[in-house]
Write a protein that holds these residues in place. Structure first.
Motif, PDB file in Angstrom:
ATOM      1  N   THR A  10     -46.215  12.189 -16.998  1.00  0.00           N
ATOM      2  CA  THR A  10     -45.774  12.056 -15.608  1.00  0.00           C
ATOM      3  C   THR A  10     -44.687  10.993 -15.500  1.00  0.00           C
ATOM      4  OG1 THR A  10     -47.947  12.704 -14.790  1.00  0.00           O
ATOM      5  CG2 THR A  10     -46.539  11.500 -13.269  1.00  0.00           C
ATOM      6  N   ALA A  11     -43.611  11.363 -14.818  1.00  0.00           N
ATOM      7  CA  ALA A  11     -42.509  10.429 -14.581  1.00  0.00           C
ATOM      8  C   ALA A  11     -42.389  10.155 -13.089  1.00  0.00           C
ATOM      9  CB  ALA A  11     -41.202  11.021 -15.104  1.00  0.00           C
ATOM     10  N   LEU A  12     -42.046   8.929 -12.772  1.00  0.00           N
ATOM     11  CA  LEU A  12     -41.885   8.501 -11.377  1.00  0.00           C
ATOM     12  C   LEU A  12     -40.436   8.035 -11.218  1.00  0.00           C
ATOM     13  CD1 LEU A  12     -44.514   6.126  -9.782  1.00  0.00           C
ATOM     14  CD2 LEU A  12     -42.088   5.721  -9.528  1.00  0.00           C
ATOM     15  N   VAL A  13     -39.727   8.646 -10.280  1.00  0.00           N
ATOM     16  CA  VAL A  13     -38.319   8.289 -10.061  1.00  0.00           C
ATOM     17  C   VAL A  13     -38.147   7.844  -8.616  1.00  0.00           C
ATOM     18  CG1 VAL A  13     -35.911   9.049 -10.219  1.00  0.00           C
ATOM     19  CG2 VAL A  13     -37.648  10.093 -11.719  1.00  0.00           C
ATOM     20  N   ALA A  34     -43.877  16.102 -15.467  1.00  0.00           N
ATOM     21  CA  ALA A  34     -44.239  16.279 -14.063  1.00  0.00           C
ATOM     22  C   ALA A  34     -43.620  15.089 -13.340  1.00  0.00           C
ATOM     23  CB  ALA A  34     -45.750  16.278 -13.903  1.00  0.00           C
ATOM     24  N   VAL A  35     -42.917  15.341 -12.253  1.00  0.00           N
ATOM     25  CA  VAL A  35     -42.095  14.276 -11.674  1.00  0.00           C
ATOM     26  C   VAL A  35     -42.499  13.946 -10.231  1.00  0.00           C
ATOM     27  CG1 VAL A  35     -39.747  13.539 -11.108  1.00  0.00           C
ATOM     28  CG2 VAL A  35     -40.138  14.942 -13.127  1.00  0.00           C
ATOM     29  N   ALA A  36     -42.700  12.659  -9.975  1.00  0.00           N
ATOM     30  CA  ALA A  36     -42.895  12.173  -8.612  1.00  0.00           C
ATOM     31  C   ALA A  36     -41.523  11.823  -8.054  1.00  0.00           C
ATOM     32  CB  ALA A  36     -43.805  10.948  -8.617  1.00  0.00           C
ATOM     33  N   VAL A  37     -41.113  12.584  -7.043  1.00  0.00           N
ATOM     34  CA  VAL A  37     -39.810  12.393  -6.401  1.00  0.00           C
ATOM     35  C   VAL A  37     -40.034  11.454  -5.218  1.00  0.00           C
ATOM     36  CG1 VAL A  37     -37.899  13.565  -5.222  1.00  0.00           C
ATOM     37  CG2 VAL A  37     -39.129  14.724  -7.088  1.00  0.00           C
ATOM     38  N   ILE A  38     -39.612  10.210  -5.391  1.00  0.00           N
ATOM     39  CA  ILE A  38     -39.953   9.168  -4.416  1.00  0.00           C
ATOM     40  C   ILE A  38     -38.730   8.723  -3.616  1.00  0.00           C
ATOM     41  CG2 ILE A  38     -40.681   6.749  -4.261  1.00  0.00           C
ATOM     42  CD1 ILE A  38     -42.680   7.359  -6.430  1.00  0.00           C
ATOM     43  N   ILE A  60     -43.800  16.469  -7.115  1.00  0.00           N
ATOM     44  CA  ILE A  60     -44.292  16.244  -5.747  1.00  0.00           C
ATOM     45  C   ILE A  60     -43.355  15.262  -5.047  1.00  0.00           C
ATOM     46  CG2 ILE A  60     -46.750  16.704  -6.210  1.00  0.00           C
ATOM     47  CD1 ILE A  60     -47.163  13.600  -6.182  1.00  0.00           C
ATOM     48  N   ALA A  61     -43.320  15.381  -3.723  1.00  0.00           N
ATOM     49  CA  ALA A  61     -42.520  14.469  -2.903  1.00  0.00           C
ATOM     50  C   ALA A  61     -43.426  13.355  -2.398  1.00  0.00           C
ATOM     51  CB  ALA A  61     -41.920  15.231  -1.729  1.00  0.00           C
TER      52      ALA A  61
END
Ligand code: NAD
Length: 255
Positions: A10-13, A34-38, A60-61
């Motif tokens: 999981t990546a968080l950007v 899997a990316v958290a679009v922050i 996910i947003a």
């Protein structure tokens, strides 16, 4: 070495609703994360999530003000619950509040420090435990060529130089846990941020770009994908021996 978390990577950007952050989120999704679009506004993140999903990826947003400690805690908890523990963090959220020193307000100083420095600190601190726990992690911080000094940007230049020290310290503290930390210092990249700069200078974006490109050895402006590609490298398995570095991605040498 194989990533022990592969399968649930999981990546968080942060700041990923547009510009460089959006390109980074899309690239990391294509790389298999899997990316958290922050970003500040969850609805603004949705189009990026849709692009990722259309390409067969997972995202996910998440709305989060990176400078707000409680919001960071809640946002990271949501990412853990919905996507899995983040082992990749890209601190990309940014703002500019340009002015010459004598006209710069205390508020403009604090806002820029808050998003870039406090924000990167809060997000990284909230996520580091998930990386050290599994013995693998990648942190990428967005610095800037402005760190070398930039007229009208005392706040931004100080924050971006500060991020370089932050990055090197993370590399030293977290290296033994399999975590690397690196910074990317972009030059001129065509986004809404540089469009706002043109507006502030009272010129069209095309005029600003033409002026800036004259000084760029590769003779073009940068695009968000140039930075996304660099993030992809730092995050890759093979870059595990690259840590504490600042890479200027500016179409030519900088120092
Ligand atoms: P941008 O303005 O297009 O996007 C920045 C994003 O960050 C926006 O979506 C914004 O909503 C978000 N953001 C702002 N404050 C936030 C907060 N408190 N919490 C969460 N999100 C927040 O900018 P960009 O050009 O894509 O820049 C991305 C990063 O790259 C920034 O850190 C910027 O300083 C850095 N950078 C950009 C350039 C360039 O030429 N564009 C050059 C060097 C460095």
């Amino acid at each position: 070495m194989t990533d022990p978390t592969s399968g649930t990577r999981t990546a968080l950007v942060t700041g990923a609703a547009r510009g460089i952050g959006a390109a980074v989120a899309e690239r990391l999704a294509a790389d298999g994360f899997a990316v958290a679009v922050i970003d500040l506004d969850e609805a603004a993140c949705k189009p990026v999530v849709e692009v990722v999903e259309k390409a067969g990826g997972r995202a996910i947003a998440v709305s989060m003000d990176v400078a707000d400690e409680a919001a960071v805690k809640a946002g990271v908890e949501r990412v853990v619950a919905e996507l899995g523990p983040p082992t990749v963090v890209v601190n990309n959220a940014g703002v500019i509040r340009d002015n010459l020193l004598f006209k710069m307000s205390t508020q403009d100083w604090d806002t820029v420090m808050g998003v870039h420095l406090r924000g990167s600190f809060l997000v990284t601190r909230a996520c580091q435990g998930y990386m050290t726990q599994v013995g693998w992690g990648r942190i990428v911080n967005l610095s800037s060529t402005s760190a070398l000094g930039s007229r009208g940007q005392a706040n931004y230049a100080a924050a971006k130089a500060g991020l370089q020290g932050f990055t090197k310290t993370l590399a030293i503290e977290l290296g033994k846990f399999g975590v690397t930390a690196n910074a990317i210092a972009p030059g001129f990249i065509e986004t809404e941020m540089t469009m706002a700069t043109a507006q502030r200078m009272g010129m069209s974006f095309e005029t600003l770009r033409a002026q800036v490109v004259q000084e760029i050895p590769v003779a073009r402006g940068g695009v968000p994908e140039d930075i996304a590609h660099t993030v992809s490298f730092f995050v890759s398995e093979g870059a595990g021996y690259v840590s504490g570095q600042v890479l200027y991605v500016a179409g030519g040498p900088k120092d």
